[in-house]
Design a protein around this motif. Sequence first.
Motif, short mmCIF file in Angstrom:
data_model
loop_
_atom_site.label_atom_id
_atom_site.label_comp_id
_atom_site.label_asym_id
_atom_site.label_seq_id
_atom_site.Cartn_x
_atom_site.Cartn_y
_atom_site.Cartn_z
N UNK A 172 0.60 -1.28 0.02
CA UNK A 172 0.02 -0.17 -0.15
C UNK A 172 0.81 1.24 -0.14
N UNK A 173 1.88 1.26 0.83
CA UNK A 173 2.79 2.35 0.91
C UNK A 173 3.55 2.58 -0.55
N UNK B 115 4.24 -1.29 9.94
CA UNK B 115 4.08 -0.93 8.45
C UNK B 115 2.69 -0.35 7.99
N UNK B 116 1.76 -0.67 8.61
CA UNK B 116 0.52 0.13 8.18
C UNK B 116 0.44 1.47 8.44
N UNK B 117 1.27 1.95 9.60
CA UNK B 117 1.21 3.56 9.82
C UNK B 117 2.00 4.26 8.62
N UNK C 112 2.14 8.03 3.98
CA UNK C 112 2.59 7.83 2.76
C UNK C 112 1.46 8.15 1.64
N UNK C 113 0.19 7.60 1.78
CA UNK C 113 -0.70 7.85 1.28
C UNK C 113 -1.38 9.38 1.03
N UNK C 114 -1.15 9.95 2.25
CA UNK C 114 -1.77 11.19 2.54
C UNK C 114 -0.69 11.98 1.88
N UNK C 115 0.63 11.94 2.05
CA UNK C 115 1.71 13.02 1.69
C UNK C 115 2.03 12.75 0.03
#
Length: 443
Positions: A239-240, A376-378, A383-386
Amino acid sequence: MTGYDKRYLRIAMPAALESLFMILLASADLIMVGTLGAVSIAAVSIFLQPRLVILCFSRSLSAAVTLLVSREAGRDDRRETADILKKSLFAGTAVLICIHALFYLYLEDIFYLMGAKEEYIAPALVYGNIALFSVFVTSLTLIFQAVQLGYGQTAVIMKTNVAGNIVNVVMNALLIFGLGPFPTMGVAGAAAGTVISTVFTLVWTLRIMQKERLLSGGSFLPDRRYFRRIAPVFLSVFSEQGFERTGMVLFTRMAAGLGTVPFAVHSICMNICDIYWDYTIGIGKASMVMAGQSVGKASEKDWRTYNRTGIKWSLIFSSVACLITLIFKEEIFSFYSSDPAALAMSGSVMILVALVSFPEAQAIVCAGILRGSGRTAAVAAYSFISVTLLRPALTAFFLYGLGLGLMGCWWALLLDQCIRASCATFLVRRLKRMSWQELLAGA
Protein backbone atom coordinates in the motif's frame (compact mmCIF):
# COMPACT_ATOMS: atom_id res chain seq x y z
CA MET A 1 32.11 5.69 19.06
CA THR A 2 30.10 3.17 21.09
CA GLY A 3 29.67 -0.54 20.44
CA TYR A 4 26.16 0.18 19.19
CA ASP A 5 27.53 2.67 16.67
CA LYS A 6 30.01 0.11 15.37
CA ARG A 7 27.42 -2.66 15.16
CA TYR A 8 24.92 -0.35 13.43
CA LEU A 9 27.47 0.95 10.93
CA ARG A 10 28.68 -2.59 10.15
CA ILE A 11 25.23 -3.25 8.75
CA ALA A 12 24.35 0.26 7.56
CA MET A 13 27.50 1.20 5.67
CA PRO A 14 27.66 -1.76 3.27
CA ALA A 15 23.93 -1.32 2.53
CA ALA A 16 24.35 2.43 2.06
CA LEU A 17 27.51 2.12 -0.04
CA GLU A 18 25.91 -0.60 -2.15
CA SER A 19 22.98 1.70 -2.90
CA LEU A 20 25.38 4.58 -3.54
CA PHE A 21 27.56 2.59 -5.94
CA MET A 22 24.48 1.31 -7.75
CA ILE A 23 23.02 4.76 -8.33
CA LEU A 24 26.44 6.15 -9.33
CA LEU A 25 26.86 3.38 -11.87
CA ALA A 26 23.30 3.96 -13.06
CA SER A 27 24.23 7.62 -13.38
CA ALA A 28 27.08 6.58 -15.64
CA ASP A 29 24.45 4.97 -17.87
CA LEU A 30 22.49 8.22 -18.01
CA ILE A 31 25.67 10.17 -18.72
CA MET A 32 26.45 7.86 -21.65
CA VAL A 33 22.89 8.16 -22.97
CA GLY A 34 23.14 11.92 -22.45
CA THR A 35 25.83 12.11 -25.12
CA LEU A 36 23.14 11.03 -27.60
CA GLY A 37 21.07 14.16 -26.84
CA ALA A 38 18.05 15.34 -24.83
CA VAL A 39 15.66 13.14 -26.84
CA SER A 40 17.54 10.00 -25.81
CA ILE A 41 17.64 11.12 -22.16
CA ALA A 42 13.87 11.65 -22.21
CA ALA A 43 13.29 8.30 -23.99
CA VAL A 44 15.20 6.36 -21.33
CA SER A 45 13.89 8.43 -18.41
CA ILE A 46 10.22 7.92 -19.30
CA PHE A 47 10.69 4.18 -18.58
CA LEU A 48 11.73 4.89 -14.98
CA GLN A 49 8.22 5.25 -13.57
CA PRO A 50 6.78 2.11 -15.28
CA ARG A 51 9.83 0.24 -13.97
CA LEU A 52 9.23 1.46 -10.44
CA VAL A 53 5.52 0.64 -10.70
CA ILE A 54 6.42 -2.99 -11.47
CA LEU A 55 9.00 -3.04 -8.69
CA CYS A 56 6.31 -1.97 -6.20
CA PHE A 57 5.23 -5.60 -5.95
CA SER A 58 8.69 -7.19 -5.70
CA ARG A 59 10.03 -4.55 -3.30
CA SER A 60 6.97 -4.95 -1.07
CA LEU A 61 7.32 -8.73 -1.05
CA SER A 62 11.05 -8.53 -0.38
CA ALA A 63 10.49 -6.06 2.49
CA ALA A 64 7.98 -8.46 4.02
CA VAL A 65 10.44 -11.35 3.60
CA THR A 66 13.20 -9.30 5.26
CA LEU A 67 10.99 -8.48 8.25
CA LEU A 68 9.99 -12.11 8.77
CA VAL A 69 13.53 -13.39 8.24
CA SER A 70 15.01 -10.83 10.65
CA ARG A 71 12.80 -12.31 13.39
CA GLU A 72 13.92 -15.83 12.46
CA ALA A 73 17.55 -14.64 12.38
CA GLY A 74 17.13 -13.56 16.00
CA ARG A 75 16.10 -17.17 16.76
CA ASP A 76 18.72 -18.66 14.35
CA ASP A 77 16.11 -20.77 12.52
CA ARG A 78 17.50 -21.26 8.98
CA ARG A 79 15.01 -23.94 8.01
CA GLU A 80 12.11 -21.55 8.59
CA THR A 81 14.02 -18.92 6.64
CA ALA A 82 14.34 -21.21 3.60
CA ASP A 83 10.64 -22.03 3.82
CA ILE A 84 9.70 -18.33 3.75
CA LEU A 85 12.01 -17.75 0.77
CA LYS A 86 10.74 -20.65 -1.35
CA LYS A 87 7.08 -19.90 -0.77
CA SER A 88 7.69 -16.22 -1.57
CA LEU A 89 9.49 -17.14 -4.79
CA PHE A 90 6.62 -19.37 -5.93
CA ALA A 91 3.90 -16.81 -5.21
CA GLY A 92 5.98 -13.85 -6.39
CA THR A 93 7.01 -15.37 -9.72
CA ALA A 94 3.41 -16.22 -10.64
CA VAL A 95 2.25 -12.65 -10.04
CA LEU A 96 5.29 -11.08 -11.72
CA ILE A 97 4.75 -13.03 -14.95
CA CYS A 98 1.20 -11.62 -15.19
CA ILE A 99 2.35 -8.06 -14.43
CA HIS A 100 5.13 -8.12 -17.01
CA ALA A 101 2.85 -9.56 -19.69
CA LEU A 102 0.40 -6.68 -19.21
CA PHE A 103 3.15 -4.05 -19.36
CA TYR A 104 4.64 -5.62 -22.49
CA LEU A 105 1.28 -5.59 -24.28
CA TYR A 106 0.34 -2.02 -23.33
CA LEU A 107 3.74 -0.32 -22.98
CA GLU A 108 3.06 2.41 -25.57
CA ASP A 109 -0.21 3.37 -23.88
CA ILE A 110 1.55 3.38 -20.52
CA PHE A 111 4.24 5.73 -21.84
CA TYR A 112 1.62 8.16 -23.13
CA LEU A 113 -0.13 7.94 -19.77
CA MET A 114 3.17 8.96 -18.16
CA GLY A 115 3.27 12.06 -20.36
CA ALA A 116 5.62 10.88 -23.13
CA LYS A 117 5.95 13.09 -26.21
CA GLU A 118 5.68 11.93 -29.82
CA GLU A 119 9.24 13.03 -30.59
CA TYR A 120 10.80 10.34 -28.37
CA ILE A 121 8.12 7.62 -28.14
CA ALA A 122 9.84 5.40 -30.75
CA PRO A 123 13.24 5.14 -28.96
CA ALA A 124 11.39 4.84 -25.64
CA LEU A 125 9.57 1.73 -26.92
CA VAL A 126 12.82 0.26 -28.26
CA TYR A 127 14.41 0.71 -24.83
CA GLY A 128 11.38 -0.32 -22.78
CA ASN A 129 10.56 -3.56 -24.58
CA ILE A 130 14.07 -4.89 -23.88
CA ALA A 131 14.43 -3.41 -20.39
CA LEU A 132 11.22 -5.06 -19.16
CA PHE A 133 13.02 -8.39 -18.93
CA SER A 134 15.73 -6.87 -16.74
CA VAL A 135 13.03 -5.67 -14.33
CA PHE A 136 11.71 -9.25 -14.02
CA VAL A 137 15.20 -10.58 -13.22
CA THR A 138 15.78 -7.75 -10.73
CA SER A 139 12.53 -8.65 -8.97
CA LEU A 140 13.68 -12.23 -8.44
CA THR A 141 17.06 -11.03 -7.16
CA LEU A 142 15.35 -8.72 -4.65
CA ILE A 143 13.49 -11.65 -3.11
CA PHE A 144 16.69 -13.68 -2.68
CA GLN A 145 18.61 -10.72 -1.28
CA ALA A 146 15.78 -9.99 1.16
CA VAL A 147 16.87 -13.11 3.06
CA GLN A 148 20.50 -11.96 3.09
CA LEU A 149 19.39 -8.57 4.39
CA GLY A 150 17.34 -10.19 7.16
CA TYR A 151 20.56 -11.81 8.39
CA GLY A 152 22.42 -8.50 8.15
CA GLN A 153 24.60 -9.66 5.26
CA THR A 154 24.73 -6.21 3.71
CA ALA A 155 28.40 -6.51 2.75
CA VAL A 156 27.63 -9.58 0.62
CA ILE A 157 24.74 -7.79 -1.09
CA MET A 158 26.97 -4.77 -1.72
CA LYS A 159 29.70 -6.81 -3.43
CA THR A 160 27.18 -8.66 -5.60
CA ASN A 161 25.24 -5.61 -6.75
CA VAL A 162 28.28 -3.44 -7.31
CA ALA A 163 29.86 -6.16 -9.46
CA GLY A 164 26.63 -6.46 -11.41
CA ASN A 165 26.47 -2.75 -12.04
CA ILE A 166 30.08 -2.64 -13.17
CA VAL A 167 29.11 -5.25 -15.75
CA ASN A 168 26.18 -2.99 -16.66
CA VAL A 169 28.40 0.05 -17.25
CA VAL A 170 30.90 -1.93 -19.31
CA MET A 171 28.24 -3.59 -21.47
CA ASN A 172 26.39 -0.29 -21.95
CA ALA A 173 29.55 1.43 -23.14
CA LEU A 174 30.23 -1.41 -25.60
CA LEU A 175 26.66 -1.61 -26.91
CA ILE A 176 25.61 2.06 -26.88
CA PHE A 177 28.66 3.29 -28.79
CA GLY A 178 29.56 0.08 -30.65
CA LEU A 179 33.08 -0.24 -29.29
CA GLY A 180 35.32 -2.97 -30.74
CA PRO A 181 33.38 -5.76 -32.46
CA PHE A 182 30.03 -4.71 -30.96
CA PRO A 183 27.36 -2.94 -33.05
CA THR A 184 26.27 0.64 -32.30
CA MET A 185 22.83 0.15 -30.71
CA GLY A 186 22.13 3.48 -28.97
CA VAL A 187 19.30 3.30 -26.41
CA ALA A 188 18.70 -0.37 -27.32
CA GLY A 189 22.28 -1.07 -26.25
CA ALA A 190 21.61 0.57 -22.88
CA ALA A 191 18.66 -1.79 -22.35
CA ALA A 192 20.59 -4.88 -23.51
CA GLY A 193 23.49 -4.06 -21.19
CA THR A 194 21.07 -3.82 -18.27
CA VAL A 195 19.60 -7.25 -19.08
CA ILE A 196 23.05 -8.85 -19.12
CA SER A 197 24.04 -7.27 -15.81
CA THR A 198 20.83 -8.26 -13.99
CA VAL A 199 21.21 -11.90 -15.05
CA PHE A 200 24.82 -11.80 -13.82
CA THR A 201 23.69 -10.44 -10.43
CA LEU A 202 20.98 -13.08 -10.02
CA VAL A 203 23.34 -15.97 -10.81
CA TRP A 204 25.97 -14.66 -8.38
CA THR A 205 23.36 -14.21 -5.63
CA LEU A 206 22.16 -17.79 -6.06
CA ARG A 207 25.71 -19.16 -5.82
CA ILE A 208 26.37 -17.28 -2.59
CA MET A 209 23.11 -18.39 -0.99
CA GLN A 210 23.85 -22.02 -1.82
CA LYS A 211 27.23 -21.75 -0.09
CA GLU A 212 25.59 -20.11 2.95
CA ARG A 213 23.01 -22.94 3.06
CA LEU A 214 20.14 -20.47 3.02
CA LEU A 215 18.22 -22.56 0.46
CA SER A 216 18.07 -25.82 2.40
CA GLY A 217 14.72 -26.98 3.76
CA GLY A 218 11.15 -25.80 3.39
CA SER A 219 8.75 -26.16 0.46
CA PHE A 220 7.67 -23.99 -2.46
CA LEU A 221 3.90 -24.42 -2.16
CA PRO A 222 2.40 -21.58 -0.05
CA ASP A 223 0.00 -22.61 2.73
CA ARG A 224 -2.38 -20.81 5.07
CA ARG A 225 0.26 -20.26 7.73
CA TYR A 226 2.53 -18.56 5.20
CA PHE A 227 -0.19 -16.22 3.96
CA ARG A 228 -1.27 -15.37 7.53
CA ARG A 229 2.30 -14.30 8.30
CA ILE A 230 3.25 -12.58 5.05
CA ALA A 231 -0.04 -10.95 4.06
CA PRO A 232 -0.37 -8.25 6.77
CA VAL A 233 3.22 -7.06 6.29
CA PHE A 234 3.14 -7.31 2.48
CA LEU A 235 -0.19 -5.49 2.12
CA SER A 236 0.95 -2.64 4.35
CA VAL A 237 4.25 -2.17 2.50
CA PHE A 238 2.57 -2.64 -0.89
CA SER A 239 0.00 0.00 0.00
CA GLU A 240 2.81 2.37 0.90
CA GLN A 241 4.73 1.56 -2.30
CA GLY A 242 1.57 1.84 -4.39
CA PHE A 243 0.62 5.17 -2.89
CA GLU A 244 4.13 6.51 -3.45
CA ARG A 245 4.21 5.27 -7.03
CA THR A 246 0.81 6.76 -7.83
CA GLY A 247 1.96 10.12 -6.56
CA MET A 248 5.27 9.87 -8.41
CA VAL A 249 3.54 8.94 -11.68
CA LEU A 250 1.34 12.03 -11.44
CA PHE A 251 4.34 14.11 -10.41
CA THR A 252 6.47 12.86 -13.32
CA ARG A 253 3.64 13.29 -15.79
CA MET A 254 3.32 16.97 -14.90
CA ALA A 255 7.10 17.40 -15.16
CA ALA A 256 7.12 15.65 -18.57
CA GLY A 257 4.47 18.10 -19.75
CA LEU A 258 6.91 21.01 -19.36
CA GLY A 259 8.75 20.03 -22.56
CA THR A 260 11.73 17.95 -23.62
CA VAL A 261 14.56 20.13 -22.23
CA PRO A 262 12.88 20.90 -18.85
CA PHE A 263 12.01 17.22 -18.49
CA ALA A 264 15.61 16.26 -19.27
CA VAL A 265 16.81 18.73 -16.59
CA HIS A 266 14.22 17.34 -14.16
CA SER A 267 15.34 13.75 -14.89
CA ILE A 268 19.00 14.62 -14.34
CA CYS A 269 18.27 16.45 -11.06
CA MET A 270 16.10 13.56 -9.89
CA ASN A 271 18.98 11.20 -10.65
CA ILE A 272 21.35 13.39 -8.63
CA CYS A 273 18.81 13.57 -5.80
CA ASP A 274 18.45 9.78 -5.93
CA ILE A 275 22.18 9.38 -5.26
CA TYR A 276 21.73 10.45 -1.64
CA TRP A 277 18.21 8.98 -1.48
CA ASP A 278 19.57 5.54 -2.35
CA TYR A 279 22.45 5.96 0.08
CA THR A 280 19.95 6.73 2.84
CA ILE A 281 17.82 3.74 1.87
CA GLY A 282 20.77 1.64 3.07
CA ILE A 283 20.69 3.44 6.43
CA GLY A 284 16.93 2.87 6.59
CA LYS A 285 17.40 -0.85 5.89
CA ALA A 286 19.83 -1.06 8.80
CA SER A 287 17.32 0.64 11.09
CA MET A 288 14.61 -1.78 9.98
CA VAL A 289 16.81 -4.86 10.46
CA MET A 290 18.13 -3.75 13.86
CA ALA A 291 14.63 -2.90 15.08
CA GLY A 292 13.32 -6.24 13.79
CA GLN A 293 16.14 -8.23 15.40
CA SER A 294 15.72 -6.32 18.69
CA VAL A 295 12.02 -7.19 18.70
CA GLY A 296 12.84 -10.83 17.85
CA LYS A 297 15.26 -10.95 20.82
CA ALA A 298 12.82 -8.94 22.99
CA SER A 299 15.62 -6.48 23.88
CA GLU A 300 14.22 -3.06 24.76
CA LYS A 301 17.67 -1.56 25.35
CA ASP A 302 18.89 -2.58 21.88
CA TRP A 303 15.71 -1.27 20.24
CA ARG A 304 15.95 2.17 21.80
CA THR A 305 19.71 2.55 21.35
CA TYR A 306 19.77 1.49 17.70
CA ASN A 307 16.92 3.91 16.94
CA ARG A 308 18.86 6.84 18.37
CA THR A 309 21.99 5.69 16.56
CA GLY A 310 20.27 5.58 13.16
CA ILE A 311 18.77 9.06 13.50
CA LYS A 312 22.10 10.51 14.65
CA TRP A 313 24.06 9.12 11.71
CA SER A 314 21.41 10.15 9.18
CA LEU A 315 21.79 13.77 10.35
CA ILE A 316 25.57 13.59 9.99
CA PHE A 317 25.39 12.12 6.48
CA SER A 318 22.71 14.63 5.41
CA SER A 319 24.89 17.57 6.44
CA VAL A 320 27.78 16.27 4.32
CA ALA A 321 25.54 15.57 1.30
CA CYS A 322 23.93 19.01 1.48
CA LEU A 323 27.26 20.86 1.60
CA ILE A 324 28.78 18.88 -1.28
CA THR A 325 25.73 19.50 -3.49
CA LEU A 326 25.62 23.23 -2.72
CA ILE A 327 29.32 23.78 -3.32
CA PHE A 328 29.65 21.70 -6.50
CA LYS A 329 26.15 21.98 -8.01
CA GLU A 330 27.28 23.20 -11.44
CA GLU A 331 30.11 20.71 -11.70
CA ILE A 332 27.85 17.80 -10.71
CA PHE A 333 25.17 18.72 -13.25
CA SER A 334 27.77 19.22 -15.98
CA PHE A 335 28.71 15.55 -15.74
CA TYR A 336 25.30 14.74 -17.20
CA SER A 337 24.80 17.51 -19.74
CA SER A 338 26.80 20.38 -21.21
CA ASP A 339 23.74 21.93 -22.88
CA PRO A 340 23.86 25.67 -21.96
CA ALA A 341 20.05 25.93 -21.70
CA ALA A 342 19.86 22.88 -19.43
CA LEU A 343 22.75 24.09 -17.25
CA ALA A 344 21.16 27.53 -16.82
CA MET A 345 17.84 25.95 -15.83
CA SER A 346 19.45 23.61 -13.28
CA GLY A 347 20.97 26.10 -10.80
CA SER A 348 17.95 26.82 -8.60
CA VAL A 349 16.75 23.22 -8.74
CA MET A 350 20.12 21.97 -7.49
CA ILE A 351 19.76 24.13 -4.35
CA LEU A 352 16.53 22.29 -3.52
CA VAL A 353 18.25 18.97 -4.31
CA ALA A 354 20.74 19.86 -1.57
CA LEU A 355 18.16 20.96 1.00
CA VAL A 356 15.91 17.93 0.57
CA SER A 357 18.72 15.72 1.94
CA PHE A 358 17.65 16.39 5.54
CA PRO A 359 13.93 15.56 5.49
CA GLU A 360 14.31 12.59 3.13
CA ALA A 361 16.94 10.95 5.37
CA GLN A 362 14.85 11.51 8.51
CA ALA A 363 11.78 10.09 6.81
CA ILE A 364 13.59 6.97 5.54
CA VAL A 365 15.31 6.11 8.84
CA CYS A 366 12.18 6.62 10.93
CA ALA A 367 10.13 4.58 8.44
CA GLY A 368 12.70 1.78 8.82
CA ILE A 369 12.26 1.87 12.61
CA LEU A 370 8.48 1.74 12.25
CA ARG A 371 8.59 -1.19 9.81
CA GLY A 372 11.01 -3.17 11.97
CA SER A 373 8.70 -2.57 14.93
CA GLY A 374 5.68 -3.94 13.05
CA ARG A 375 4.09 -0.57 12.22
CA THR A 376 4.08 -0.91 8.43
CA ALA A 377 0.42 0.14 8.19
CA ALA A 378 1.21 3.49 9.81
CA VAL A 379 3.93 4.18 7.22
CA ALA A 380 1.47 3.33 4.44
CA ALA A 381 -1.15 5.68 5.90
CA TYR A 382 0.96 8.83 6.02
CA SER A 383 2.61 7.97 2.67
CA PHE A 384 -0.83 7.89 1.09
CA ILE A 385 -1.70 11.32 2.41
CA SER A 386 1.64 12.94 1.61
CA VAL A 387 2.84 11.34 -1.64
CA THR A 388 -0.42 10.34 -3.32
CA LEU A 389 -2.55 13.34 -2.42
CA LEU A 390 -0.44 16.29 -1.31
CA ARG A 391 2.54 16.07 -3.66
CA PRO A 392 0.49 15.99 -6.91
CA ALA A 393 -1.85 18.67 -5.54
CA LEU A 394 1.06 20.92 -4.54
CA THR A 395 2.78 20.30 -7.89
CA ALA A 396 -0.35 21.26 -9.81
CA PHE A 397 -0.78 24.38 -7.66
CA PHE A 398 2.83 25.53 -8.13
CA LEU A 399 2.85 24.69 -11.85
CA TYR A 400 -0.57 25.81 -13.01
CA GLY A 401 -1.69 28.13 -10.22
CA LEU A 402 1.52 30.07 -9.61
CA GLY A 403 3.25 29.34 -12.93
CA LEU A 404 6.56 28.38 -11.31
CA GLY A 405 7.48 25.85 -14.00
CA LEU A 406 10.15 23.28 -13.14
CA MET A 407 10.87 24.92 -9.76
CA GLY A 408 7.24 24.27 -8.81
CA CYS A 409 7.83 20.53 -9.11
CA TRP A 410 10.79 20.72 -6.77
CA TRP A 411 9.10 22.91 -4.16
CA ALA A 412 6.33 20.31 -4.07
CA LEU A 413 8.88 17.52 -3.63
CA LEU A 414 10.61 19.35 -0.76
CA LEU A 415 7.34 19.99 1.07
CA ASP A 416 6.27 16.36 0.60
CA GLN A 417 9.52 15.11 2.16
CA CYS A 418 9.12 17.51 5.09
CA ILE A 419 5.59 16.25 5.73
CA ARG A 420 6.69 12.60 5.60
CA ALA A 421 9.64 13.26 7.91
CA SER A 422 7.36 15.00 10.41
CA CYS A 423 4.81 12.16 10.40
CA ALA A 424 7.47 9.44 10.74
CA THR A 425 9.25 11.29 13.58
CA PHE A 426 5.99 11.78 15.48
CA LEU A 427 5.10 8.07 15.20
CA VAL A 428 8.57 6.94 16.35
CA ARG A 429 8.35 9.23 19.37
CA ARG A 430 4.94 7.81 20.19
CA LEU A 431 6.40 4.29 20.07
CA LYS A 432 9.12 5.33 22.49
CA ARG A 433 6.48 6.49 24.98
CA MET A 434 4.81 3.05 24.96
CA SER A 435 5.66 0.35 27.46
CA TRP A 436 7.87 -2.41 26.02
CA GLN A 437 5.10 -4.99 26.31
CA GLU A 438 2.69 -2.77 24.38
CA LEU A 439 5.27 -2.33 21.64
CA LEU A 440 5.90 -6.09 21.38
CA ALA A 441 2.18 -6.79 21.27
CA GLY A 442 1.80 -4.48 18.28
CA ALA A 443 4.78 -6.01 16.47
